[in-house]
Each structure stands twice: as structure tokens, then as C-alpha cells.
Design a protein around this motif. Structure first.
Motif, PDB file in Angstrom:
ATOM      1  N   ALA A  69       0.826  -1.209   0.000  1.00 16.38           N
ATOM      2  CA  ALA A  69       0.000   0.000   0.000  1.00 16.38           C
ATOM      3  C   ALA A  69       0.859   1.256   0.000  1.00 16.38           C
ATOM      4  CB  ALA A  69      -0.933  -0.013   1.215  1.00 16.38           C
ATOM      5  N   ALA A  70       1.949   1.245   0.769  1.00 12.68           N
ATOM      6  CA  ALA A  70       2.848   2.407   0.809  1.00 12.68           C
ATOM      7  C   ALA A  70       3.506   2.633  -0.546  1.00 12.68           C
ATOM      8  CB  ALA A  70       3.903   2.201   1.892  1.00 12.68           C
ATOM      9  N   GLU A 126      -8.326  -0.808   7.133  1.00 11.37           N
ATOM     10  CA  GLU A 126      -7.474   0.077   7.936  1.00 11.37           C
ATOM     11  C   GLU A 126      -6.180   0.396   7.190  1.00 11.37           C
ATOM     12  OE1 GLU A 126      -5.468   0.331  12.400  1.00 11.37           O
ATOM     13  OE2 GLU A 126      -6.761  -1.347  11.859  1.00 11.37           O
ATOM     14  N   VAL A 127      -5.585  -0.622   6.566  1.00 11.70           N
ATOM     15  CA  VAL A 127      -4.367  -0.399   5.778  1.00 11.70           C
ATOM     16  C   VAL A 127      -4.661   0.509   4.587  1.00 11.70           C
ATOM     17  CG1 VAL A 127      -2.626  -1.528   4.334  1.00 11.70           C
ATOM     18  CG2 VAL A 127      -3.334  -2.587   6.493  1.00 11.70           C
ATOM     19  N   GLY A 186      -2.865   7.023   2.466  1.00  9.94           N
ATOM     20  CA  GLY A 186      -2.657   8.404   2.049  1.00  9.94           C
ATOM     21  C   GLY A 186      -2.996   8.674   0.601  1.00  9.94           C
ATOM     22  N   LYS A 187      -3.762   7.808  -0.020  1.00  8.08           N
ATOM     23  CA  LYS A 187      -4.166   7.931  -1.413  1.00  8.08           C
ATOM     24  C   LYS A 187      -5.698   7.918  -1.459  1.00  8.08           C
ATOM     25  CE  LYS A 187      -2.134   7.428  -5.680  1.00  8.08           C
ATOM     26  NZ  LYS A 187      -1.055   8.299  -6.169  1.00  8.08           N
ATOM     27  N   ALA A 191       6.378  -5.038  -6.148  1.00  6.41           N
ATOM     28  CA  ALA A 191       6.110  -5.269  -4.723  1.00  6.41           C
ATOM     29  C   ALA A 191       6.129  -6.766  -4.469  1.00  6.41           C
ATOM     30  CB  ALA A 191       4.755  -4.684  -4.319  1.00  6.41           C
ATOM     31  N   ASP A 192       6.366  -7.133  -3.226  1.00  4.13           N
ATOM     32  CA  ASP A 192       6.421  -8.539  -2.835  1.00  4.13           C
ATOM     33  C   ASP A 192       5.007  -9.022  -2.504  1.00  4.13           C
ATOM     34  OD1 ASP A 192       7.095 -11.060  -1.991  1.00  4.13           O
ATOM     35  OD2 ASP A 192       8.004 -10.414  -0.108  1.00  4.13           O
ATOM     36  N   VAL A 193       4.242  -9.293  -3.565  1.00  5.85           N
ATOM     37  CA  VAL A 193       2.876  -9.775  -3.388  1.00  5.85           C
ATOM     38  C   VAL A 193       2.843 -11.295  -3.346  1.00  5.85           C
ATOM     39  CG1 VAL A 193       0.579  -9.894  -4.443  1.00  5.85           C
ATOM     40  CG2 VAL A 193       1.862  -7.738  -4.478  1.00  5.85           C
ATOM     41  N   GLY A 194       3.651 -11.935  -4.193  1.00  4.67           N
ATOM     42  CA  GLY A 194       3.624 -13.387  -4.300  1.00  4.67           C
ATOM     43  C   GLY A 194       2.507 -13.843  -5.224  1.00  4.67           C
TER      44      GLY A 194
END
Length: 297
Positions: free
Chosen positions: A35-36, A68-69, A74-75, A260-263
Motif C-alpha cells: 500500500a505504501a 485500515e491499511v 494516504g491515497k 512489490a512482494d505480493v507473491g
């Protein structure tokens, strides 16, 4: 955030994908990092709990934790409150509205098909529950109750807080009829360039899974769309024909993009793409679509 409107709901939005541990639990640390990362991109916004977010597998505690995440990234964000049960979905709408997203995405109850009156009754109750938060109807091709373009105008008139539609789209005649509703029409990312010419307003984008920034910068590039189709034909369609689900395919695209490390793991009992599938596709993606990878994201 400020509620979206049919006029302001535009652009390319990306979903949060579920990074899973070996026991199918959500790796919250990797989710927060994802998310960041997405929050620093050029995307118009983020959402959660669409098909690619495996919403039907979530416990209610997991649903709240992901929200919550998402809300803390912030988007600009939208929350999918979807669930096959109308009753569970209504409770998700209530909790989602408390987060004050730009919009709440919903599906029509999905075990038995609804008639038009039942569709109106469902959306009316959902809108009442959502309060000041507007709604987007998520109606993909596999929905049990397909909503045609004529019904869209009826729904838009009856439910003023309905501002948008997620759909596979259609031909010119389909768009000519659908746009009479005044709703914002969102289509798949790999069709956004061509369907924008017909009247589409944006995408909840599968191409963003491959390259978040590239999906925005090349959203209306018809030649890139043609080459995305070529890449999909070589590396996505075979997985689709082998029985992989849309969540598995989107995680495959994210692994190919490697932003990103999603897998690639999807929740039981769905089948996941393999690392070998990913390694085979990465060179082709960068050869066919260099514009999507002009920076790391």
C-alpha cells in the motif's frame, strides 16, 4: 475523503492484492508495504475487495484489517463491500461507510439471479445504509445478474448515490446506451485505450498489477494496448485456459512486474501461477512493453 461523483470518478485505480503466508493467512507487513508503494505512484487511487482482492475468502476481521491499511495509505480510496450474501454485504457497507471512502463498490447478491425489481430493492437499501458515501456497481461478466445498459438508466434515476459501474464494456452501441445513464463507466485496464474512444471514463486496472505507473502513463495508448494483448495472448491466456482464476492472474502480473512482494499464492482451493510461469513471462513483458517499465514501478 470527499465523496466522489459521477463526474469526478475518473482515471486509473489499482487494487490491493493479498500477500499470503504458507497457511493462507494475510501477511499484513507485506500488505502495508504494498500500500505504501502504491501511494507513491501516479495512480488516481486505490481500492480493495474486488475480484482480484479475493473478497469472498475474507473473514470479517480480515475485511476490517485491510480497510485500515487502505485508508491509512494516504491515497484516494474506494472500499469494496462485496459479498455473495446481501445481508453480510449490507453489514460490510455499514462498516465501510464509517471509513469515509470516496465510494463503496458493491456486487448484486450472487447465488440466485435477481429480477429488475430485486436489483432496485437491493441497491436502494444499500444506498440508505451507505448514507453520504456514493456507490459503484461492480458487474463483471461472471456476475450471476448481468445489468444491461437500459437498466443502468433506471438504476441511476432511482438511486441517486449510484455514480459508477465496473463492467467489461461493449461495442459502440452498448456505450451509446450505457452513457445515457450519466454513470462513470470503468472497464478493464487492457481495454481502456480503445474503450475510452467509445465513452469509458476509467479503469479498475489489471494493467496496474503489472506496472502501476505505466498503466497511468500509457492508459490511452492504442499501440501499447495492442502489445498488451499480444503479451496476454502469449502468457495470460494459457494460464486462463489452464483454469487459473482472475486473482491468480493479477498476482501473476504483479510478480512479472516485480514492483512489490505480493507473491503468486491465492487462497485455497484456487490454483496459483508458478514461479516458472513468472520467469518465462518477464523477458516478454519487458521486450513487448518497455514503456510500462520506464521506472521501477
Amino acid at each position: 475523503m470527499r465523496p466522489l461523483t459521477a463526474d469526478s470518478l475518473r482515471g486509473v485505480w489499482a487494487t490491493l492484492l493479498l500477500p499470503l503466508n504458507a497457511d493462507d493467512s494475510i501477511d499484513v507487513g507485506r500488505l502495508e508495504t504494498q500500500a505504501a508503494t502504491l501511494a507513491t505512484t501516479e495512480l488516481d487511487g486505490l481500492y480493495a475487495h474486488g475480484t482480484a482482492g479475493e473478497f469472498q475468502t475474507l473473514t470479517e476481521a480480515e475485511f476490517d484489517q485491510i480497510n485500515e491499511v487502505l485508508a491509512g495509505a494516504g491515497k484516494p480510496f474506494q472500499i469494496g463491500a462485496s459479498h455473495p450474501s446481501a445481508q453480510v454485504q449490507l453489514d460490510r457497507v455499514r462498516r465501510a461507510a464509517a471509513r469515509e471512502p470516496g465510494a463503496i463498490q458493491v456486487i448484486l447478491p450472487d447465488w440466485l439471479p435477481l429480477n429488475d425489481g430485486e436489483v432496485l430493492a437491493f441497491l436502494g437499501r444499500v444506498a440508505e445504509t451507505a448514507g453520504e458515501v456514493p456507490l459503484v456497481l461492480y458487474n463483471p461478466p461472471h456476475a450471476k445478474t448481468p445489468v444491461g445498459p437500459h437498466l443502468l438508466s433506471t438504476l441511476a434515476d432511482a438511486v441517486p448515490s449510484l455514480i459508477g459501474l465496473k463492467t467489461a464494456g461493449g461495442d459502440k452501441a452498448w456505450f451509446d446506451e450505457a452513457t445515457k445513464s450519466g454513470l462513470s463507466i470503468f472497464v478493464p485496464g487492457h481495454f481502456l485505450a480503445s474503450m475510452s474512444l467509445l465513452g469509458a471514463h476509467g479503469s479498475y486496472s489489471n494493467v496496474a498489477a503489472l506496472s502501476p505507473n505505466g498503466s497511468v502513463r500509457r492508459a490511452r495508448d492504442l499501440d501499447v494496448e495492442r502489445r498488451i494483448a499480444e503479451f496476454f495472448g502469449q502468457h495470460v491466456v494459457p494460464l486462463q485456459k489452464a483454469g487459473l482464476s482472475n486473482p491468480a492472474l493479477d498476482k501473476f502480473l504483479a510478480a512479472v512486474g516485480n514492483w512489490a512482494d505480493v507473491g503468486t499464492r491465492v487462497r485455497w482451493p484456487m490454483t496459483s501461477a508458478t514461479q516458472a510461469d513468472v520467469e518465462a513471462a518477464r523477458p516478454a513483458a519487458r521486450r513487448l512493453l518497455p514503456e510500462l517499465f520506464e521506472d521501477s514501478w
